[in-house]
Design a protein around this motif. Sequence first.
Motif, PDB file in Angstrom:
ATOM      1  N   GLY A   1       6.747  27.413   9.749  1.00  0.00           N
ATOM      2  CA  GLY A   1       5.373  27.062  10.066  1.00  0.00           C
ATOM      3  C   GLY A   1       4.989  27.333  11.505  1.00  0.00           C
ATOM      4  O   GLY A   1       4.000  28.032  11.786  1.00  0.00           O
ATOM      5  N   TRP A   2       5.790  26.827  12.452  1.00  0.00           N
ATOM      6  CA  TRP A   2       5.354  26.936  13.848  1.00  0.00           C
ATOM      7  C   TRP A   2       5.530  28.347  14.416  1.00  0.00           C
ATOM      8  O   TRP A   2       4.700  28.819  15.203  1.00  0.00           O
ATOM      9  CB  TRP A   2       6.036  25.886  14.734  1.00  0.00           C
ATOM     10  N   ILE A   3       6.571  29.050  13.976  1.00  0.00           N
ATOM     11  CA  ILE A   3       6.770  30.414  14.492  1.00  0.00           C
ATOM     12  C   ILE A   3       5.725  31.363  13.906  1.00  0.00           C
ATOM     13  O   ILE A   3       5.175  32.223  14.610  1.00  0.00           O
ATOM     14  CB  ILE A   3       8.198  30.910  14.211  1.00  0.00           C
ATOM     15  N   GLY A   4       5.420  31.206  12.615  1.00  0.00           N
ATOM     16  CA  GLY A   4       4.375  32.029  12.010  1.00  0.00           C
ATOM     17  C   GLY A   4       3.029  31.808  12.671  1.00  0.00           C
ATOM     18  O   GLY A   4       2.248  32.755  12.873  1.00  0.00           O
ATOM     19  N   LEU A   5       2.751  30.563  13.025  1.00  0.00           N
ATOM     20  CA  LEU A   5       1.494  30.246  13.696  1.00  0.00           C
ATOM     21  C   LEU A   5       1.424  30.908  15.071  1.00  0.00           C
ATOM     22  O   LEU A   5       0.388  31.485  15.454  1.00  0.00           O
ATOM     23  CB  LEU A   5       1.353  28.730  13.830  1.00  0.00           C
ATOM     24  N   VAL A   6       2.506  30.861  15.821  1.00  0.00           N
ATOM     25  CA  VAL A   6       2.545  31.518  17.137  1.00  0.00           C
ATOM     26  C   VAL A   6       2.321  33.026  16.982  1.00  0.00           C
ATOM     27  O   VAL A   6       1.592  33.649  17.769  1.00  0.00           O
ATOM     28  CB  VAL A   6       3.895  31.235  17.833  1.00  0.00           C
ATOM     29  N   ARG A   7       2.905  33.619  15.942  1.00  0.00           N
ATOM     30  CA  ARG A   7       2.789  35.072  15.739  1.00  0.00           C
ATOM     31  C   ARG A   7       1.345  35.510  15.530  1.00  0.00           C
ATOM     32  O   ARG A   7       0.976  36.645  15.840  1.00  0.00           O
ATOM     33  CB  ARG A   7       3.661  35.471  14.546  1.00  0.00           C
ATOM     34  N   SER A   8       0.506  34.628  15.016  1.00  0.00           N
ATOM     35  CA  SER A   8      -0.883  35.008  14.749  1.00  0.00           C
ATOM     36  C   SER A   8      -1.674  35.247  16.030  1.00  0.00           C
ATOM     37  O   SER A   8      -2.796  35.762  15.973  1.00  0.00           O
ATOM     38  CB  SER A   8      -1.567  33.925  13.910  1.00  0.00           C
ATOM     39  N   PHE A   9      -1.114  34.886  17.195  1.00  0.00           N
ATOM     40  CA  PHE A   9      -1.832  35.041  18.462  1.00  0.00           C
ATOM     41  C   PHE A   9      -1.322  36.193  19.323  1.00  0.00           C
ATOM     42  O   PHE A   9      -1.881  36.458  20.388  1.00  0.00           O
ATOM     43  CB  PHE A   9      -1.752  33.736  19.278  1.00  0.00           C
ATOM     44  N   VAL A  10      -0.261  36.884  18.894  1.00  0.00           N
ATOM     45  CA  VAL A  10       0.330  37.912  19.763  1.00  0.00           C
ATOM     46  C   VAL A  10      -0.538  39.163  19.796  1.00  0.00           C
ATOM     47  O   VAL A  10      -1.315  39.428  18.865  1.00  0.00           O
ATOM     48  CB  VAL A  10       1.766  38.271  19.324  1.00  0.00           C
ATOM     49  N   ASN A  11      -0.381  39.946  20.870  1.00  0.00           N
ATOM     50  CA  ASN A  11      -1.189  41.145  21.056  1.00  0.00           C
ATOM     51  C   ASN A  11      -0.353  42.397  21.272  1.00  0.00           C
ATOM     52  O   ASN A  11      -0.873  43.410  21.733  1.00  0.00           O
ATOM     53  CB  ASN A  11      -2.138  40.961  22.245  1.00  0.00           C
TER      54      ASN A  11
ATOM     55  N   SER B   1      -5.873  44.680   9.454  1.00  0.00           N
ATOM     56  CA  SER B   1      -4.424  44.505   9.557  1.00  0.00           C
ATOM     57  C   SER B   1      -3.920  44.884  10.946  1.00  0.00           C
ATOM     58  O   SER B   1      -4.668  45.406  11.781  1.00  0.00           O
ATOM     59  CB  SER B   1      -3.701  45.330   8.483  1.00  0.00           C
ATOM     60  N   VAL B   2      -2.645  44.626  11.176  1.00  0.00           N
ATOM     61  CA  VAL B   2      -2.059  44.941  12.483  1.00  0.00           C
ATOM     62  C   VAL B   2      -2.020  46.442  12.736  1.00  0.00           C
ATOM     63  O   VAL B   2      -1.816  46.877  13.879  1.00  0.00           O
ATOM     64  CB  VAL B   2      -0.631  44.350  12.609  1.00  0.00           C
ATOM     65  N   VAL B   3      -2.210  47.253  11.708  1.00  0.00           N
ATOM     66  CA  VAL B   3      -2.248  48.703  11.891  1.00  0.00           C
ATOM     67  C   VAL B   3      -3.344  49.072  12.895  1.00  0.00           C
ATOM     68  O   VAL B   3      -3.163  49.980  13.721  1.00  0.00           O
ATOM     69  CB  VAL B   3      -2.489  49.400  10.534  1.00  0.00           C
ATOM     70  N   TYR B   4      -4.472  48.379  12.853  1.00  0.00           N
ATOM     71  CA  TYR B   4      -5.549  48.632  13.825  1.00  0.00           C
ATOM     72  C   TYR B   4      -5.176  48.097  15.202  1.00  0.00           C
ATOM     73  O   TYR B   4      -5.288  48.810  16.203  1.00  0.00           O
ATOM     74  CB  TYR B   4      -6.843  47.975  13.334  1.00  0.00           C
ATOM     75  N   ASP B   5      -4.724  46.855  15.272  1.00  0.00           N
ATOM     76  CA  ASP B   5      -4.431  46.232  16.571  1.00  0.00           C
ATOM     77  C   ASP B   5      -3.369  46.991  17.349  1.00  0.00           C
ATOM     78  O   ASP B   5      -3.435  47.077  18.581  1.00  0.00           O
ATOM     79  CB  ASP B   5      -3.972  44.789  16.359  1.00  0.00           C
ATOM     80  N   PHE B   6      -2.356  47.522  16.620  1.00  0.00           N
ATOM     81  CA  PHE B   6      -1.238  48.174  17.297  1.00  0.00           C
ATOM     82  C   PHE B   6      -1.271  49.694  17.132  1.00  0.00           C
ATOM     83  O   PHE B   6      -0.269  50.366  17.385  1.00  0.00           O
ATOM     84  CB  PHE B   6       0.089  47.596  16.792  1.00  0.00           C
ATOM     85  N   ASP B   7      -2.416  50.231  16.691  1.00  0.00           N
ATOM     86  CA  ASP B   7      -2.671  51.670  16.601  1.00  0.00           C
ATOM     87  C   ASP B   7      -1.541  52.421  15.889  1.00  0.00           C
ATOM     88  O   ASP B   7      -0.878  53.291  16.462  1.00  0.00           O
ATOM     89  CB  ASP B   7      -2.896  52.249  18.005  1.00  0.00           C
ATOM     90  N   MET B   8      -1.345  52.083  14.609  1.00  0.00           N
ATOM     91  CA  MET B   8      -0.274  52.708  13.816  1.00  0.00           C
ATOM     92  C   MET B   8      -0.844  53.587  12.707  1.00  0.00           C
ATOM     93  O   MET B   8      -0.262  53.698  11.629  1.00  0.00           O
ATOM     94  CB  MET B   8       0.627  51.618  13.212  1.00  0.00           C
ATOM     95  N   ALA B   9      -1.963  54.254  12.977  1.00  0.00           N
ATOM     96  CA  ALA B   9      -2.696  54.986  11.947  1.00  0.00           C
ATOM     97  C   ALA B   9      -1.821  55.917  11.119  1.00  0.00           C
ATOM     98  O   ALA B   9      -1.803  55.848   9.891  1.00  0.00           O
ATOM     99  CB  ALA B   9      -3.834  55.767  12.603  1.00  0.00           C
ATOM    100  N   CYS B  10      -1.105  56.811  11.774  1.00  0.00           N
ATOM    101  CA  CYS B  10      -0.315  57.809  11.052  1.00  0.00           C
ATOM    102  C   CYS B  10       1.176  57.601  11.241  1.00  0.00           C
ATOM    103  O   CYS B  10       1.978  58.515  11.005  1.00  0.00           O
ATOM    104  CB  CYS B  10      -0.708  59.210  11.524  1.00  0.00           C
ATOM    105  N   ASP B  11       1.545  56.404  11.649  1.00  0.00           N
ATOM    106  CA  ASP B  11       2.961  56.104  11.881  1.00  0.00           C
ATOM    107  C   ASP B  11       3.465  55.204  10.745  1.00  0.00           C
ATOM    108  O   ASP B  11       3.637  54.001  10.901  1.00  0.00           O
ATOM    109  CB  ASP B  11       3.127  55.412  13.238  1.00  0.00           C
TER     110      ASP B  11
END
Length: 551
Positions: free
Chosen positions: A194-204, A141-151
């Motif tokens: 559809g198109w905005i959700g697809l774009v969101r899958s690539f953000v960092n 999940s995005v918890v790993y990508d955005f380092d939200m372990a205890c937040d």
Amino acid sequence: MADTKAEKGESKSPAIDLDAILKDEVGQFGRYQLVTLALAALPVIFSAFASGEYIFTTARIPTRCRIEQCDGSASEVPMPEFRPAWVLNAINGTSADSFEACSRFPDQLPQLPSNDTCPADWFDRSTEVDCDGHVYENSLSVVYDFDMACDEWRRSQIGSIRTIGTLLVLPITGFISDRWGRRVALTINAFNTGWIGLVRSFVNSYEWFLALEVIESTVGAGAFSSCHILVTELVGPKYRVMAGATISTMFAVGQVILGFIAWGVPAWRPLTQVLYIPQLFVVTYFWILSESVRWLMSKGRYEESEAILKKVAKANKMQLSDKSLELLRSTAEAEKLIKKPKEPWLPLLVFRSRVILMRCCVAPIWWITNTLVYYGMNINAVNLSGNSYLNYVYVAAIEIPGFWTAILLLDRIGRKPVLITAYWLCAACQFIFAFMPAGNEGIAMAIYLVGKYSIAIVMTSVYVYTSELFPTKYRHSLFAFASMVGRLGSITAPLTPALAQEVWEPLPQVLFGSFALASGALIFTTPETLHTKLPDTMEEAENIAKRKMDD
């Protein structure tokens, strides 16, 4: 009377009874309505994907503190073993499967040389400190990508921010729908999702992810209400409840499918892509679907109404009478000659009518309760004991019998008794679940499911009931207003896991039960709409209880 209508912003209503035409001439629910309902089911399923996807893409991940002298640095070992044999030497816990997620024992200096890996005497076990870094069990999940372990609040904020967009989309969609048509509102919303959700899958970055969640829901989350209005306006009065319940059922089916897809594709980026790419094709509905006849008539577009009614009659193997054709044509000619007065601003019309104003105050409270309890129970389902994906599926699937219970009862005992009973049954289940002793998981799950079943009855019933309380000309705008304010509930719902974890464990269920109890009481303030004609004007909506129709 003419002056009164002019003051209310209404031109003289045409003497065309669409409900009678559907009932007696072209068919209340034939092949044409069935095909439209089947087509509308797909965007509704996609709406379920979009509304529940964040539950999985932002799901909690089990974490522990990174112990650098044992795990190595993050640059050297990005994902070390999550449950190493030495974990209880460095982190407080009762077993290798149960230890603190956000704290550790501080280093004891100087560290003595040892042949063991991370021995206990390297740490001061008399106290604890917060983590400097974290190790995650997985990266799904995005918890790993955005380092939200205890937040927990930052993680929960994603769902709340998304639902702020759903609050904004409703008046926008209502305006588009009432101005340019239900079909236009549907296709715009579905394509944007559809198109905005697809774009969101690539953000960092967390900030871009959050921004795209808001943008997506603000310009794309109105597909469900557009489908609901389109379908219920096309069928005859006898099948209006069934059509609304079918749309709600498709939403529940979408949630069940979502649970299984998330189980099969657990990583958040590919999951998002699998869910959103198919939604791009709904734009073709602009050329496939016909516009709402009731909406076209409310706009004086009788030639187009006639053409669609002929298509409905042909598909249903029925015949539009010469009398109705003549009436449609004569009304169209008359409309061209009538100089329509400039309509007052809708809020001004509402404030002029004490009856409609009262409904605009009460209905949003029902919707706050609906969204708070409905989405709150979905979100908290993944935190119940057991398989989180199956728990979500169970809690979604129980909605289907709830929707069809509403069908069986709404046209038999009335809208108000069904709503009051379902609200209060839901409230009872929430309070029982909140204070049930630990160790009764099976009974607790059964009570949880009965509570969800009850709110599902409410969801179908309140969609039907709210749409019947307002006139055709302003139905989607006023319906959207109630639903928009109701999104305060869905904004709060994603925060309830954090409330349970950080404040008081039973707090979410106590909150759900209190709102359900109050909403059931407020149903007493509005009229029964069973066996009444769908109002077309403000005046008809004010006198709705007097507008009984023949069975």
